[in-house]
Design an enzyme around this catalytic site. Structure first.
Site, PDB file in Angstrom:
ATOM      1  CG  HIS A 136      -2.007  -1.148   0.994  1.00 37.98           C
ATOM      2  ND1 HIS A 136      -2.644  -1.771   2.040  1.00 37.98           N
ATOM      3  CD2 HIS A 136      -2.467  -1.764  -0.142  1.00 37.98           C
ATOM      4  CE1 HIS A 136      -3.459  -2.715   1.575  1.00 37.98           C
ATOM      5  NE2 HIS A 136      -3.352  -2.732   0.260  1.00 37.98           N
ATOM      6  CD  GLU A 191     -12.882 -10.255  -4.072  1.00 33.55           C
ATOM      7  OE1 GLU A 191     -11.750  -9.784  -3.945  1.00 33.55           O
ATOM      8  OE2 GLU A 191     -13.113 -11.477  -3.924  1.00 33.55           O
ATOM      9  CG  ASP A 224     -10.878 -14.323 -13.800  1.00 36.31           C
ATOM     10  OD1 ASP A 224      -9.981 -13.784 -13.123  1.00 36.31           O
ATOM     11  OD2 ASP A 224     -10.647 -15.172 -14.687  1.00 36.31           O
ATOM     12  CG  HIS A 255      -6.722 -10.605  -7.905  1.00 31.23           C
ATOM     13  ND1 HIS A 255      -6.166 -10.259  -9.117  1.00 31.23           N
ATOM     14  CD2 HIS A 255      -7.002 -11.935  -7.982  1.00 31.23           C
ATOM     15  CE1 HIS A 255      -6.120 -11.345  -9.886  1.00 31.23           C
ATOM     16  NE2 HIS A 255      -6.613 -12.373  -9.219  1.00 31.23           N
ATOM     17  CG  ASP A 306      -2.724  -8.002  -3.909  1.00 32.53           C
ATOM     18  OD1 ASP A 306      -1.871  -8.860  -3.625  1.00 32.53           O
ATOM     19  OD2 ASP A 306      -3.377  -7.373  -3.057  1.00 32.53           O
TER      20      ASP A 306
HETATM   21  C1  LIG Z   1      -4.741 -10.498  -1.598  1.00 34.32           C
HETATM   22  S1  LIG Z   1      -6.462 -10.208  -1.666  1.00 34.32           S
HETATM   23  C2  LIG Z   1      -6.591  -8.596  -2.306  1.00 34.32           C
HETATM   24  C3  LIG Z   1      -6.200  -7.504  -1.382  1.00 34.32           C
HETATM   25  C4  LIG Z   1      -6.363  -6.112  -1.930  1.00 34.32           C
HETATM   26  N1  LIG Z   1      -5.765  -5.985  -3.275  1.00 34.32           N
HETATM   27  C5  LIG Z   1      -5.724  -5.112  -1.002  1.00 34.32           C
HETATM   28  O1  LIG Z   1      -4.531  -4.798  -1.176  1.00 34.32           O
HETATM   29  O2  LIG Z   1      -6.418  -4.607  -0.118  1.00 34.32           O
HETATM   30  C6  LIG Z   1      -6.942 -11.161  -3.076  1.00 34.32           C
HETATM   31  C7  LIG Z   1      -8.438 -11.082  -3.389  1.00 34.32           C
HETATM   32  O3  LIG Z   1      -8.619 -11.608  -4.699  1.00 34.32           O
HETATM   33  C8  LIG Z   1      -9.854 -12.290  -4.754  1.00 34.32           C
HETATM   34  N2  LIG Z   1      -9.754 -13.178  -5.941  1.00 34.32           N
HETATM   35  C9  LIG Z   1      -9.218 -14.415  -6.034  1.00 34.32           C
HETATM   36  N3  LIG Z   1      -9.198 -14.838  -7.322  1.00 34.32           N
HETATM   37  C10 LIG Z   1      -9.711 -13.807  -8.061  1.00 34.32           C
HETATM   38  C11 LIG Z   1      -9.914 -13.603  -9.449  1.00 34.32           C
HETATM   39  N4  LIG Z   1      -9.574 -14.553 -10.351  1.00 34.32           N
HETATM   40  N5  LIG Z   1     -10.426 -12.428  -9.856  1.00 34.32           N
HETATM   41  C12 LIG Z   1     -10.770 -11.473  -8.962  1.00 34.32           C
HETATM   42  N6  LIG Z   1     -10.597 -11.604  -7.625  1.00 34.32           N
HETATM   43  C13 LIG Z   1     -10.069 -12.747  -7.183  1.00 34.32           C
HETATM   44  C14 LIG Z   1      -9.952 -12.960  -3.401  1.00 34.32           C
HETATM   45  O4  LIG Z   1     -11.304 -13.246  -3.082  1.00 34.32           O
HETATM   46  C15 LIG Z   1      -9.339 -11.887  -2.483  1.00 34.32           C
HETATM   47  O5  LIG Z   1     -10.337 -11.060  -1.947  1.00 34.32           O
END
Ligand SMILES: C[S@@+](CC[C@H](N)C(=O)[O-])C[C@H]1O[C@@H](n2cnc3c(N)ncnc32)[C@H](O)[C@@H]1O
Length: 276
Positions: free
Chosen positions: A18, A116, A141, A41, A162
């Site tokens: 961040h 998400e 996705d 993500h 991420d």
């Molecule tokens: C590491 S966390 C993200 C944290 C966020 N970027 C932050 O810094 O606050 C990863 C997230 O990606 C989501 N996720 C997993 N596979 C995904 C996909 N193919 N596309 C979108 N989201 C996805 C998960 O549900 C999770 O909430």
């Protein structure tokens, strides 16, 4: 999918990611022209963290809480600390994840799209954003969704990738998504997070990325354990493709200070493919 970012929100890796994200957003905002920010993500946006909450390992106490208790010197760390400190209430913390941090920084000329895949998390994110115009949340996705957005009409764009890395394929998916994004939009600024496990695995990933992308690259490495320890996670990496002007210079200053504040065991800034 088992992954819930709630368990890790505000940990040392989130702090590292961040600080970096805010710095890149600030660098892009130095030009008046608007840009598109994509978070592939995004998570749920806001995380309620309480001390002694047995349901959640208190990773944030060794991460964001340390920054709040400190008096950092570098402007990048001061900026991050200010945002996090605004979420402190009593001994608890409402920690803002990447989409909420970005939403605060974006100007009326900028746009954002957040992906998400978990419906419930995407719904919570929509609620946390409170219907801000120019920001869209997609319960979909992020790897697939990104393709349809590039190149953006603004011709300026930043993408944070991420994924949770619950599946090993995420390492190659990130490579493929970065290469595809640059094929569609060569000027994209990409910020890729990845866990630092064995140093040799990172070295192989980094040189593959350099060969595949042939663009200026910058990496920020923060070790919490010695590089080849058998801990589940030895540290955190942010790789930036097409880093904006002066981001590397700033990183060389804030990264050692951040490592000292978090009690990490090492850090390094790497760059590759710099234009001659
Ligand atoms: C590491 S966390 C993200 C944290 C966020 N970027 C932050 O810094 O606050 C990863 C997230 O990606 C989501 N996720 C997993 N596979 C995904 C996909 N193919 N596309 C979108 N989201 C996805 C998960 O549900 C999770 O909430």
């Amino acid at each position: 999918m088992k992954y819930r970012h709630q368990y890790h929100a505000g940990n040392f890796a989130d702090v590292h990611k961040h600080v970096c994200l805010l710095e890149v957003l600030a660098a892009l905002a130095r030009k008046d022209k608007g840009f598109l920010f994509v978070d592939t993500h995004a998570g749920r946006g806001a995380y309620e963290l309480h001390p002694g909450d047995a349901a959640h390992p208190a990773e944030w106490r060794a991460g964001a809480a340390r920054l709040v208790a400190a008096a950092p010197r570098h402007a990048a760390l001061v900026r991050y600390r200010e945002v996090v400190a605004a979420g402190v209430h009593g001994g608890s913390l409402r920690y803002a994840g990447s989409p909420l941090l970005a939403a605060r920084q974006l100007r009326p000329v900028d746009r954002a799209v957040f992906f998400e895949s978990q419906r419930e998390e995407a719904g919570a994110l929509r609620k946390a954003l409170d219907g801000q115009p120019r920001i869209r949340v997609e319960a979909a996705d992020g790897f697939a969704g990104l393709r349809a957005l590039l190149p953006p009409p603004e011709r300026r764009g930043l993408v944070l990738i991420d994924p949770p890395y619950e599946e090993r394929e995420d390492f190659t998916r990130v490579h493929e998504a970065a290469a595809d994004a640059l094929r569609r939009f060569a000027g994209a600024v990409l910020v890729l997070w990845l866990p630092l496990k064995l140093r040799s695995d990172f070295d192989a990933w980094w040189s593959r990325l350099g060969r595949a992308l042939e663009r200026p690259l910058l990496a920020s490495l923060l070790w919490t354990h010695p590089p080849d320890s058998r801990a589940a996670l030895n540290g955190s990496v942010l790789a930036i493709v097409n880093p904006p002007y002066l981001v590397e210079e700033a990183m060389r200053e804030w990264l050692p200070e951040l490592r000292a504040l978090l009690g990490g065991v090492g850090e390094a800034v790497l760059s590759a493919n710099a234009p001659h």
